[in-house]
Scaffold this motif. Structure first.
Motif, mmCIF file in Angstrom:
data_model
loop_
_atom_site.group_PDB
_atom_site.id
_atom_site.type_symbol
_atom_site.label_atom_id
_atom_site.label_comp_id
_atom_site.label_asym_id
_atom_site.label_seq_id
_atom_site.Cartn_x
_atom_site.Cartn_y
_atom_site.Cartn_z
ATOM 1 N N CYS B 85 0.846 -1.193 0.000
ATOM 2 C CA CYS B 85 0.000 0.000 0.000
ATOM 3 C C CYS B 85 0.882 1.244 0.000
ATOM 4 C CB CYS B 85 -0.909 0.024 1.226
ATOM 5 S SG CYS B 85 -1.955 1.503 1.295
ATOM 6 N N VAL B 86 0.401 2.297 -0.644
ATOM 7 C CA VAL B 86 1.145 3.556 -0.709
ATOM 8 C C VAL B 86 1.320 4.158 0.690
ATOM 9 C CG1 VAL B 86 -0.836 5.101 -1.032
ATOM 10 C CG2 VAL B 86 1.359 5.643 -2.146
ATOM 11 N N GLU B 87 0.476 3.716 1.637
ATOM 12 C CA GLU B 87 0.562 4.232 3.013
ATOM 13 C C GLU B 87 1.719 3.631 3.798
ATOM 14 O OE1 GLU B 87 -4.276 4.798 3.543
ATOM 15 O OE2 GLU B 87 -3.269 3.079 4.409
ATOM 16 N N TRP B 89 2.258 0.051 4.319
ATOM 17 C CA TRP B 89 2.087 -1.298 4.867
ATOM 18 C C TRP B 89 1.942 -2.275 3.706
ATOM 19 C CZ3 TRP B 89 -2.636 -3.299 3.388
ATOM 20 C CH2 TRP B 89 -3.655 -2.385 3.080
ATOM 21 N N ARG B 224 4.823 13.215 2.019
ATOM 22 C CA ARG B 224 4.682 13.305 3.466
ATOM 23 C C ARG B 224 5.347 12.178 4.226
ATOM 24 N NH1 ARG B 224 -1.239 13.493 4.045
ATOM 25 N NH2 ARG B 224 -1.445 13.116 1.839
ATOM 26 N N TRP B 225 5.773 11.133 3.520
ATOM 27 C CA TRP B 225 6.474 10.074 4.224
ATOM 28 C C TRP B 225 7.425 9.359 3.278
ATOM 29 C CZ3 TRP B 225 1.064 10.001 3.724
ATOM 30 C CH2 TRP B 225 0.549 9.104 2.791
ATOM 31 N N SER B 226 8.392 8.685 3.881
ATOM 32 C CA SER B 226 9.353 7.923 3.094
ATOM 33 C C SER B 226 8.694 6.651 2.582
ATOM 34 C CB SER B 226 10.548 7.587 3.978
ATOM 35 O OG SER B 226 11.287 6.532 3.405
ATOM 36 N N ARG B 231 5.677 -1.726 6.591
ATOM 37 C CA ARG B 231 5.322 -2.639 7.659
ATOM 38 C C ARG B 231 4.481 -3.769 7.094
ATOM 39 N NH1 ARG B 231 2.785 0.445 10.616
ATOM 40 N NH2 ARG B 231 4.525 1.359 11.709
#
Lengths: 227, 264
Positions: B85-87, B89, B224-226, B231
């Motif tokens: 997922c792009v988030e 995980w 906004r994030w690497s 996870r």
């Protein structure tokens, strides 16, 4: 707890209440009673979610992505408590109640505890790797503002004692503690940037903060106009 | 589970499969709501039978077909794929389905076909999340034709040997394992071969954050994030994210000469 003017003012007004009880004069209508359970209640209630989180972690109730859930919950609690601490003065101004001022410090410290926990979980999530954390803090505004908010809360937590106010002098202490306004703004921005699409919750936080600021500003202006 | 049942195929990962309970309760499916648990909670409102899929556009044999007929055209295959997922995980999902290429060959794309556009069902009665306009409904995704024809690109109708649960995109979903999960559109009702690159939902919603290609790439951070680590659901610590989600050997050639920082 009588360590800054709101509190000492409230302390005075409480004294006033006692005098008023002794004397035939009627007591000021809204000044709150001592409420001895209030302070411990706030601290215990404020720390309950830590127990809840630990219990959920042990029982697997944090779901498929427990670290993410714990990050979100501690972050939301930190922001909520910070906003509650900022609501104390407007609430006192609007209602005349004095008890909100008595819980302000505890709420602020609790907010700091959750912000620190939030950061600790983030550090754990990145295996305490300094390079990764440094890159995040320097290169990603989302992380930068969250980190900055936490950093701003550190001196406030350190100078939250009665002794610190005395040492610093009230004016300097108050100026330092105005940093909380910057911290809450950064916290809301961090929350806003942290969600992928649904900005409802950060928007509510932003509106509440704006409303609290508005109450302060309007009261200040009115006070100035009167003087 | 699946590993015990059969030998691994050439496209399968041997990594531990994400438990069914987690794969079916931690989902992004904004048609049902924005929370990860909304899809599992609300997916009962989706009726997956009868279900018709329209395949049209730049093809010689456009068709409208019932999902059960469509399934009967192809031998169903197992594919154990990583899903990132792009988030940040990831999961390991044992899909059941058929390669998209098999379906596309059947409708015979003409020489003007350059892209494939996928459209999901739009029906706020069945998809409560569509009553809010968080995204432009219906959900649309797209692939370049060569990506769509790649043997890894898969249409799933099942998960872990069972009929695909509604919350995972029933009755028919795309699976493109080397791209971020949002490319793998769920509950597809229309597949259109096009000349132009389709306007896709997330690229429209936040063009600086979600590109058309959306190839898993640890070197290109989300603003906004690497994206360097992920996870794996069920694991406590993050693990490194691999280029093309570990499928670089199979798909990197599709993008030779392209600046993947620009075409993110």
């Amino acid at each position: 707890m009588k360590d800054f003017p709101v509190l000492s003012r409230q302390g005075r007004s409480e004294g006033g209440t006692e005098q008023a009880r002794a004397a035939p004069r009627p007591a000021p209508r809204r000044a709150s009673r001592p409420l001895p359970w209030l302070g411990p209640g706030i601290v215990v209630g404020g720390l309950l979610p830590v127990g809840g989180l630990l219990l959920d972690a042990v029982t697997g109730a944090l779901g498929a992505n427990p670290v993410q859930r714990a990050l979100l919950q501690t972050g939301q609690l930190a922001l909520a408590l910070l906003i509650l601490s900022l609501a104390c003065t407007p609430l006192r101004l609007l209602t005349g109640w004095t008890w909100p001022a008595r819980v302000r410090k505890a709420l602020g410290l609790l907010a700091f505890v959750y912000a620190a926990l939030h950061f600790l979980i983030y550090l754990f999530d990145h295996a305490f790797t300094p390079g990764v954390v440094l890159e995040d803090v320097l290169k990603r505004p989302f992380v930068t503002v969250g980190f900055a908010a936490l950093v701003l809360l550190v001196p406030l937590a350190l100078t939250s004692t009665r002794d610190a106010v005395r040492r610093m002098g009230f004016a300097r202490w108050q100026r330092l503690h105005q940093l909380v306004y910057v911290a809450v703004g950064l916290g809301v921005l961090h929350y806003w940037w942290g969600v992928k699409k649904d900005h409802t919750a950060p928007l509510i936080a932003a509106l509440v903060v704006a409303a609290l600021f508005a109450v302060r500003l309007l009261r200040q202006r009115r006070a100035r106009a009167r003087s | 589970l699946a590993q015990a049942r059969r030998p691994l195929g050439p496209y399968d990962t041997s990594e531990a499969v994400t438990p069914y309970a987690q794969a079916t309760t931690y989902n992004n499916f904004y048609e049902f709501g924005l929370g990860k648990d909304d899809p599992a909670r609300l997916a009962g409102s989706l009726k997956t039978r009868p279900w018709t899929v329209l395949i049209d556009g730049e093809v010689r044999k456009p068709l409208r077909v019932d999902i059960d007929t469509l399934e009967s055209w192809f031998p169903l295959e197992d594919r154990i794929y990583r899903m990132r997922c792009v988030e940040g995980w990831s999961m390991v999902m044992p899909w059941l389905g058929f390669p998209l290429a098999a379906l596309l060959r059947r409708v015979e794309p003409n020489s003007k076909a350059k892209y494939v556009k996928f459209t999901a069902l739009e029906d706020p009665k069945q998809f409560p999340g569509q009553r809010s306009s968080v995204l432009a409904w219906p959900y649309v995704e797209g692939l370049r034709l060569d990506e769509a024809l790649h043997p890894l690109t898969f249409m799933a109708v099942g998960l872990q040997g069972r009929v695909l649960p509604n919350q995972n995109g029933a009755p028919l979903r795309l699976v493109v394992p080397w791209k971020y999960g949002f490319k793998s559109i769920k509950s597809v009702v229309r597949i259109t071969l096009t000349r132009e690159q389709p306007q896709t939902t997330w690229a429209l919603a936040a063009p600086d954050e979600y590109g058309f290609y959306a190839n898993v790439n640890p070197a290109v951070p989300h603003p906004r994030w690497s994206q360097a680590t992920e996870r794996r659901i069920g694991e406590l610590r993050r693990r490194p994210t691999l280029p093309f989600n570990g499928y670089a050997d199979q798909v990197a050639h599709l993008y030779s000469g392209m600046d993947l920082r620009r075409f993110f």
